[in-house]
Write a protein that holds these residues in place. Structure first.
Motif, PDB file in Angstrom:
ATOM      1  N   LEU A   1       0.848  -1.187   0.000  1.00 57.36           N
ATOM      2  CA  LEU A   1       0.000   0.000   0.000  1.00 57.36           C
ATOM      3  C   LEU A   1       0.884   1.238   0.000  1.00 57.36           C
ATOM      4  O   LEU A   1       1.931   1.253   0.660  1.00 57.36           O
ATOM      5  N   ILE A   2       0.444   2.273  -0.711  1.00 52.30           N
ATOM      6  CA  ILE A   2       1.133   3.565  -0.668  1.00 52.30           C
ATOM      7  C   ILE A   2       0.073   4.651  -0.515  1.00 52.30           C
ATOM      8  O   ILE A   2      -1.010   4.552  -1.099  1.00 52.30           O
ATOM      9  N   ILE A   3       0.396   5.661   0.282  1.00 49.76           N
ATOM     10  CA  ILE A   3      -0.572   6.692   0.638  1.00 49.76           C
ATOM     11  C   ILE A   3      -0.130   8.037   0.079  1.00 49.76           C
ATOM     12  O   ILE A   3       0.956   8.531   0.405  1.00 49.76           O
TER      13      ILE A   3
ATOM     14  N   GLN B   1      -3.509   0.401  -3.498  1.00 50.40           N
ATOM     15  CA  GLN B   1      -3.001  -0.959  -3.317  1.00 50.40           C
ATOM     16  C   GLN B   1      -2.176  -1.316  -4.543  1.00 50.40           C
ATOM     17  O   GLN B   1      -2.684  -1.335  -5.666  1.00 50.40           O
ATOM     18  N   LEU B   2      -0.886  -1.590  -4.327  1.00 53.98           N
ATOM     19  CA  LEU B   2       0.020  -1.934  -5.410  1.00 53.98           C
ATOM     20  C   LEU B   2       0.249  -3.437  -5.527  1.00 53.98           C
ATOM     21  O   LEU B   2       0.709  -3.910  -6.559  1.00 53.98           O
TER      22      LEU B   2
ATOM     23  N   ILE C   1       3.825  -0.939   3.996  1.00 52.96           N
ATOM     24  CA  ILE C   1       2.941   0.207   3.789  1.00 52.96           C
ATOM     25  C   ILE C   1       3.800   1.471   3.793  1.00 52.96           C
ATOM     26  O   ILE C   1       4.628   1.654   4.693  1.00 52.96           O
ATOM     27  N   SER C   2       3.594   2.349   2.813  1.00 50.46           N
ATOM     28  CA  SER C   2       4.397   3.568   2.714  1.00 50.46           C
ATOM     29  C   SER C   2       3.517   4.802   2.560  1.00 50.46           C
ATOM     30  O   SER C   2       2.389   4.721   2.081  1.00 50.46           O
ATOM     31  N   TYR C   3       4.080   5.931   2.952  1.00 54.42           N
ATOM     32  CA  TYR C   3       3.461   7.216   2.649  1.00 54.42           C
ATOM     33  C   TYR C   3       4.406   8.004   1.742  1.00 54.42           C
ATOM     34  O   TYR C   3       5.621   7.814   1.793  1.00 54.42           O
ATOM     35  N   ILE C   4       3.846   8.841   0.893  1.00 56.03           N
ATOM     36  CA  ILE C   4       4.646   9.705   0.019  1.00 56.03           C
ATOM     37  C   ILE C   4       5.259  10.795   0.896  1.00 56.03           C
ATOM     38  O   ILE C   4       4.563  11.462   1.658  1.00 56.03           O
ATOM     39  N   GLY C   5       6.561  10.977   0.786  1.00 56.99           N
ATOM     40  CA  GLY C   5       7.264  11.996   1.556  1.00 56.99           C
ATOM     41  C   GLY C   5       8.320  11.370   2.442  1.00 56.99           C
ATOM     42  O   GLY C   5       8.995  10.427   2.052  1.00 56.99           O
ATOM     43  N   GLY C   6       8.450  11.936   3.654  1.00 57.16           N
ATOM     44  CA  GLY C   6       9.433  11.431   4.601  1.00 57.16           C
ATOM     45  C   GLY C   6      10.756  12.172   4.567  1.00 57.16           C
ATOM     46  O   GLY C   6      11.681  11.817   5.291  1.00 57.16           O
ATOM     47  N   VAL C   7      10.827  13.189   3.713  1.00 58.13           N
ATOM     48  CA  VAL C   7      12.021  14.029   3.597  1.00 58.13           C
ATOM     49  C   VAL C   7      11.591  15.474   3.392  1.00 58.13           C
ATOM     50  O   VAL C   7      10.440  15.751   3.054  1.00 58.13           O
ATOM     51  N   GLU C   8      12.541  16.385   3.588  1.00 60.55           N
ATOM     52  CA  GLU C   8      12.251  17.786   3.315  1.00 60.55           C
ATOM     53  C   GLU C   8      12.040  17.966   1.813  1.00 60.55           C
ATOM     54  O   GLU C   8      12.756  17.367   1.010  1.00 60.55           O
TER      55      GLU C   8
END
Length: 159
Positions: free
Chosen positions: A40-42, A50-51, A71-78
């Protein structure tokens, strides 16, 4: 075909960038991967994609994929410096991530597994414990993903 009994870990990830889901999938293909990196990616707006079905593995954490859901979210960095980790989850992503984990736990339970067999942790939490104190400290991490401490944030879901 995997069942809920096979799942031991729910790994939380960040994409470490702000590219589209399509560009992330192209990146995985360029690595020669036949399976996506996450189940899953958000998106930033909280939409869950759902991938990969939970019955198949994804390439989220080398050495752990057979028994994990990723499970991942888009981002996580500046946004202006993608080499610097940052818990960039939007309120919509936080809510969607919580719901995605709950959905995953329900899938495990309804497919022969139980909460008692599960751990929820970040990708960074499989780094080697170099000093042997039982804690993966910041200096021991091989990566910062998911850019926040998933273990204490979600431990209540396994009670």
């Amino acid at each position: 075909m995997r069942t809920g009994k096979d799942i031991k870990d729910i790994f939380i990830h960040c994409s470490a960038g702000y590219g589209s889901i399509e560009s992330i999938q192209k990146f995985w293909k360029s690595l020669g991967w036949n399976s996506p990196g996450y189940h899953l990616i958000i998106d930033l707006d909280g939409k869950v994609h759902q991938l990969q079905p939970f019955t198949k593995y994804s390439n989220g954490v080398k050495g752990f994929n057979t028994n994990a859901i990723n499970i991942s979210y888009i981002g996580g960095v500046e946004k202006t410096n993608v080499t610097k980790a940052l818990d960039s989850r939007t309120p919509q992503q936080k809510e969607a991530l919580l719901n995605a984990i709950k959905t995953t736990i329900k899938w495990v339970e309804s497919n022969g597994g139980s909460k008692s067999q599960l751990r929820i942790r970040g990708h960074r939490d499989v780094s080697p414990d170099k000093n042997g104190n039982g804690i993966i400290e910041r200096w021991e991490r091989i990566k910062e993903c998911p850019s926040f401490d998933a273990i204490p944030e979600y431990k209540h879901l396994l009670k």
